[in-house]
Scaffold this motif. Structure first.
Motif, mmCIF file in Angstrom:
data_model
loop_
_atom_site.group_PDB
_atom_site.id
_atom_site.type_symbol
_atom_site.label_atom_id
_atom_site.label_comp_id
_atom_site.label_asym_id
_atom_site.label_seq_id
_atom_site.Cartn_x
_atom_site.Cartn_y
_atom_site.Cartn_z
ATOM 1 N N GLU A 291 41.511 52.373 2.899
ATOM 2 C CA GLU A 291 41.824 51.269 1.989
ATOM 3 C C GLU A 291 42.826 50.303 2.611
ATOM 4 O O GLU A 291 42.839 49.109 2.284
ATOM 5 C CB GLU A 291 42.434 51.807 0.675
ATOM 6 C CG GLU A 291 41.544 52.704 -0.153
ATOM 7 C CD GLU A 291 42.284 53.232 -1.372
ATOM 8 O OE1 GLU A 291 43.257 52.574 -1.828
ATOM 9 O OE2 GLU A 291 41.910 54.309 -1.870
ATOM 10 N N TRP A 292 43.679 50.815 3.488
ATOM 11 C CA TRP A 292 44.822 50.030 3.956
ATOM 12 C C TRP A 292 44.774 49.700 5.449
ATOM 13 O O TRP A 292 45.414 48.746 5.894
ATOM 14 C CB TRP A 292 46.127 50.795 3.692
ATOM 15 C CG TRP A 292 46.204 51.355 2.303
ATOM 16 C CD1 TRP A 292 46.128 50.647 1.135
ATOM 17 C CD2 TRP A 292 46.347 52.723 1.942
ATOM 18 N NE1 TRP A 292 46.223 51.496 0.064
ATOM 19 C CE2 TRP A 292 46.365 52.780 0.524
ATOM 20 C CE3 TRP A 292 46.494 53.912 2.648
ATOM 21 C CZ2 TRP A 292 46.497 53.972 -0.177
ATOM 22 C CZ3 TRP A 292 46.619 55.114 1.956
ATOM 23 C CH2 TRP A 292 46.622 55.131 0.549
ATOM 24 N N LEU A 293 44.053 50.486 6.217
ATOM 25 C CA LEU A 293 44.071 50.333 7.672
ATOM 26 C C LEU A 293 43.003 49.335 8.104
ATOM 27 O O LEU A 293 41.801 49.599 7.997
ATOM 28 C CB LEU A 293 43.820 51.701 8.336
ATOM 29 C CG LEU A 293 43.884 51.753 9.853
ATOM 30 C CD1 LEU A 293 45.241 51.293 10.360
ATOM 31 C CD2 LEU A 293 43.591 53.178 10.333
ATOM 32 N N ARG A 294 43.456 48.205 8.582
ATOM 33 C CA ARG A 294 42.508 47.195 9.056
ATOM 34 C C ARG A 294 43.200 46.249 10.039
ATOM 35 O O ARG A 294 44.430 46.147 10.061
ATOM 36 C CB ARG A 294 41.908 46.406 7.892
ATOM 37 C CG ARG A 294 42.899 45.671 7.040
ATOM 38 C CD ARG A 294 42.196 44.938 5.887
ATOM 39 N NE ARG A 294 43.156 44.254 5.021
ATOM 40 C CZ ARG A 294 43.725 44.807 3.972
ATOM 41 N NH1 ARG A 294 43.443 46.069 3.663
ATOM 42 N NH2 ARG A 294 44.572 44.112 3.230
ATOM 43 N N ALA A 295 42.387 45.571 10.826
ATOM 44 C CA ALA A 295 42.910 44.627 11.814
ATOM 45 C C ALA A 295 43.661 43.499 11.115
ATOM 46 O O ALA A 295 43.267 43.029 10.041
ATOM 47 C CB ALA A 295 41.766 44.058 12.655
ATOM 48 N N GLY A 296 44.776 43.080 11.731
ATOM 49 C CA GLY A 296 45.569 41.989 11.194
ATOM 50 C C GLY A 296 46.766 42.447 10.389
ATOM 51 O O GLY A 296 47.665 41.643 10.115
ATOM 52 N N ARG A 297 46.782 43.708 9.987
ATOM 53 C CA ARG A 297 47.948 44.246 9.273
ATOM 54 C C ARG A 297 48.886 44.904 10.294
ATOM 55 O O ARG A 297 48.458 45.344 11.371
ATOM 56 C CB ARG A 297 47.531 45.290 8.245
ATOM 57 C CG ARG A 297 46.599 44.804 7.166
ATOM 58 C CD ARG A 297 46.581 45.754 5.990
ATOM 59 N NE ARG A 297 47.785 45.596 5.162
ATOM 60 C CZ ARG A 297 48.222 46.511 4.308
ATOM 61 N NH1 ARG A 297 47.606 47.686 4.211
ATOM 62 N NH2 ARG A 297 49.307 46.293 3.579
ATOM 63 N N THR A 298 50.155 45.004 9.949
ATOM 64 C CA THR A 298 51.096 45.686 10.841
ATOM 65 C C THR A 298 51.139 47.174 10.516
ATOM 66 O O THR A 298 50.766 47.609 9.419
ATOM 67 C CB THR A 298 52.516 45.108 10.702
ATOM 68 O OG1 THR A 298 53.024 45.420 9.396
ATOM 69 C CG2 THR A 298 52.529 43.609 10.926
ATOM 70 N N GLU A 299 51.607 47.939 11.490
ATOM 71 C CA GLU A 299 51.802 49.371 11.253
ATOM 72 C C GLU A 299 52.718 49.603 10.053
ATOM 73 O O GLU A 299 52.471 50.493 9.229
ATOM 74 C CB GLU A 299 52.423 50.024 12.488
ATOM 75 C CG GLU A 299 51.543 50.023 13.713
ATOM 76 C CD GLU A 299 52.270 50.540 14.951
ATOM 77 O OE1 GLU A 299 51.590 50.773 15.967
ATOM 78 O OE2 GLU A 299 53.513 50.708 14.901
ATOM 79 N N ARG A 300 53.747 48.790 9.942
ATOM 80 C CA ARG A 300 54.719 48.961 8.859
ATOM 81 C C ARG A 300 54.085 48.707 7.490
ATOM 82 O O ARG A 300 54.382 49.405 6.516
ATOM 83 C CB ARG A 300 55.913 48.031 9.068
ATOM 84 C CG ARG A 300 57.144 48.411 8.248
ATOM 85 C CD ARG A 300 58.326 47.508 8.569
ATOM 86 N NE ARG A 300 58.613 47.439 9.995
ATOM 87 C CZ ARG A 300 59.299 48.360 10.672
ATOM 88 N NH1 ARG A 300 59.760 49.429 10.047
ATOM 89 N NH2 ARG A 300 59.524 48.204 11.963
ATOM 90 N N GLU A 301 53.216 47.722 7.420
ATOM 91 C CA GLU A 301 52.534 47.443 6.150
ATOM 92 C C GLU A 301 51.628 48.603 5.748
ATOM 93 O O GLU A 301 51.605 49.012 4.574
ATOM 94 C CB GLU A 301 51.726 46.151 6.270
ATOM 95 C CG GLU A 301 52.586 44.890 6.337
ATOM 96 C CD GLU A 301 51.787 43.658 6.708
ATOM 97 O OE1 GLU A 301 52.263 42.541 6.376
ATOM 98 O OE2 GLU A 301 50.706 43.786 7.316
ATOM 99 N N VAL A 302 50.895 49.132 6.699
ATOM 100 C CA VAL A 302 50.026 50.273 6.412
ATOM 101 C C VAL A 302 50.856 51.482 6.003
ATOM 102 O O VAL A 302 50.524 52.198 5.047
ATOM 103 C CB VAL A 302 49.146 50.600 7.641
ATOM 104 C CG1 VAL A 302 48.334 51.874 7.394
ATOM 105 C CG2 VAL A 302 48.223 49.436 7.961
ATOM 106 N N ALA A 303 51.948 51.713 6.711
ATOM 107 C CA ALA A 303 52.808 52.862 6.418
ATOM 108 C C ALA A 303 53.397 52.778 5.016
ATOM 109 O O ALA A 303 53.557 53.799 4.333
ATOM 110 C CB ALA A 303 53.931 52.961 7.452
ATOM 111 N N ALA A 304 53.738 51.574 4.559
ATOM 112 C CA ALA A 304 54.300 51.412 3.221
ATOM 113 C C ALA A 304 53.284 51.830 2.158
ATOM 114 O O ALA A 304 53.635 52.490 1.164
ATOM 115 C CB ALA A 304 54.736 49.965 3.005
#
Length: 374
Positions: free
Chosen positions: A173-186
Motif C-alpha cells: 500500500e505504501w511502497l512505491r517509486a517517488g516516496r522516501t524511505e522515511r515516508e514509507v517507514a512512517a
C-alpha cells in the motif's frame, strides 16, 4: 487505592520463574544474584523500565528469598507487578538514603555474586565497593529460563508473529517509486501499532544501495523504480513479547540477476528452517543457510549470523551463529534471517521467527517469502 495488576501472565508463572532462577543460581555456585531493570527483571517479576540513576534491583540467592530494592517514588508501580501479587519482600528508599546498603542487607554474607548484564557500571561499581566482592555475570542463571519458552510465551510470540505478518501484507500500500524511505517507514510504524502491537521497536526500510547495509534504518532517500527494498520491522505486543520479520520487495520489475539471487536466498532460508530440531546445534542451522549461499557463489555476500533468540527482548540467546555448539531444545525461539548484500548496489534478507518443537519447528511468520513486486 490499591495498584492495579499489569501482569500479562498469572502470578504463579512468575513464582515458577523465580524458583527456577534460584535453582540455577545454586547449580552455578552463586551465593546471590542482583538483577537490574531490563529484560531479565521483566521476565522474572514483570517489572518493566530502564535503569535510571536511582537503583532498582531484585536480589535473590539459593538460600535467600527474593527482595526488591526500589525508590519509594516507584513503589506503587512495582507493587502492581508480581512483586506485589507474590508478596515479595520490598526495601524502599528515598533520596539521601543508601540503596547499596539495602542490597548488602538482602544478600547477607556472600562470596560469589552474579549481576545481570543490563546493570550499568553506575550501580555495579558502588555495589562492588559496598559488598567487597568481585562480581561475575549471572548469565548462566538468567539466560537459561528465558531461552526455553513455555506454552504461554509461545502463544504471545505467535500473536506477535501474526501481527507483524499483517503489516507486511500491507507494505505494498505504501511502497512505491517517488516516496522516501522515511515516508514509507512512517506508514509502517503506524500500522505496527494498529495491527496489535503496543509499541514500535524498529523499522528498517533500505532501498537500493541502502539495502546493502544490514543495519540501515531509514533516510530521506527517494525510492526509485526497479529498486530492491529491504523491510525489517518489529514491535512489542501488550504482553511485552516481540515480533521481528524481514521481507524483501521490488518496486516494479527486478533485474534477472536480482530475481535469481533472491530466489537462492529464499532457498537458503528454507534450508535453515528445515535444519531446526531438538538435538541440532545452532551452528548446524547456520551452516544450512550458509551452504546454500556458498554453493551459489554468494557465500561472501552473507555478512552476519543466521539468527538470534527473541522474547521480552528483540535480541537474546540463543544465537544461531558459526561456532555456537549450543544444542537446540524444545521451546527455544529464534529468528532465521540469512541475507545477501552487495555494497553500493542492493541487498536482500528474509526473516522468520521459529520455535523448536518436539520434532522440528513451528514457523511463526507466514507472509510470502519470495521477492514481492509492488
Amino acid at each position: 487505592m490499591d495498584a492495579v495488576s499489569t501482569l500479562p501472565f498469572p502470578a504463579s508463572v512468575y513464582a515458577s520463574r523465580l524458583d527456577r532462577a534460584r535453582e540455577l543460581a545454586s547449580t552455578a555456585g552463586l551465593d546471590g544474584v542482583i538483577v537490574g531493570p531490563g529484560p531479565d527483571l521483566q521476565y522474572l517479576v514483570g517489572v518493566e523500565g530502564d535503569t535510571i540513576e536511582r537503583l532498582t534491583a531484585l536480589v535473590f540467592g539459593p538460600d535467600r528469598e527474593p527482595t526488591i530494592i526500589v525508590p519509594r517514588m516507584e513503589l506503587a508501580k512495582v507493587r502492581a507487578t508480581a512483586v506485589g501479587e507474590l508478596g515479595l519482600a520490598v526495601s524502599d528508599w528515598v533520596d539521601g538514603e543508601d540503596p547499596y546498603a539495602l542490597v548488602a542487607d538482602a544478600l547477607g554474607r556472600a562470596g560469589r555474586v552474579g549481576v545481570s548484564d543490563a546493570l550499568p557500571a553506575l550501580h555495579v561499581v558502588p555495589l562492588a565497593e559496598r559488598l567487597a566482592v568481585r562480581f561475575e555475570l549471572a548469565t548462566p542463571v538468567l539466560r537459561e529460563g528465558r531461552m526455553i519458552k513455555d506454552a504461554q510465551e509461545v502463544a504471545e510470540l505467535r500473536r506477535a508473529g501474526e501481527a507483524i505478518d499483517a503489516v507486511h501484507r500491507r507494505v505494498p500500500e505504501w511502497l512505491r517509486a517517488g516516496r522516501t524511505e522515511r515516508e514509507v517507514a512512517a506508514d509502517i510504524a503506524e500500522a505496527i501499532v494498529s495491527e496489535g502491537h503496543r509499541s514500535v521497536e524498529f523499522v528498517i526500510v533500505g532501498s537500493g544501495p541502502h539495502g546493502a547495509d544490514p543495519h540501515h534504518e531509514v533516510s530521506d532517500r527517494v525510492i526509485g523504480d526497479g529498486e530492491i527494498v529491504v523491510v525489517d520491522i518489529g514491535g512489542a505486543v501488550p504482553s511485552g513479547y516481540n515480533s521481528d520479520s524481514t521481507r524483501t520487495y521490488v518496486v516494479g520489475t527486478p533485474s534477472d540477476e536480482a530475481a535469481e539471487r533472491t530466489a537462492v536466498l529464499v532457498r537458503a532460508q528454507q534450508a535453515a528452517v528445515d535444519a531446526v530440531r531438538p538435538g541440532a546445534t545452532a551452528e548446524q542451522v547456520d551452516a544450512a543457510a550458509r551452504t546454500v549461499l556458498a554453493e551459489a557463489g554468494l557465500g561472501d555476500a552473507f555478512l552476519h549470523r543466521t539468527g538470534h533468540g527473541i522474547g521480552v527482548s528483540v535480541h537474546e540467546e540463543p544465537y544461531i551463529a558459526p561456532g555456537n555448539d549450543l544444542v537446540l531444545r524444545e521451546g527455544m525461539a529464534f529468528s532465521i534471517e540469512p541475507g545477501i548484500y552487495f555494497a553500493g548496489e542492493w541487498g536482500a534478507r528474509i526473516e522468520d521467527i521459529v520455535v523448536v518443537t518436539a520434532d522440528g519447528c513451528e514457523r511463526l511468520n507466514v507472509a510470502p517469502h519470495s521477492l514481492t513486486a509492488v
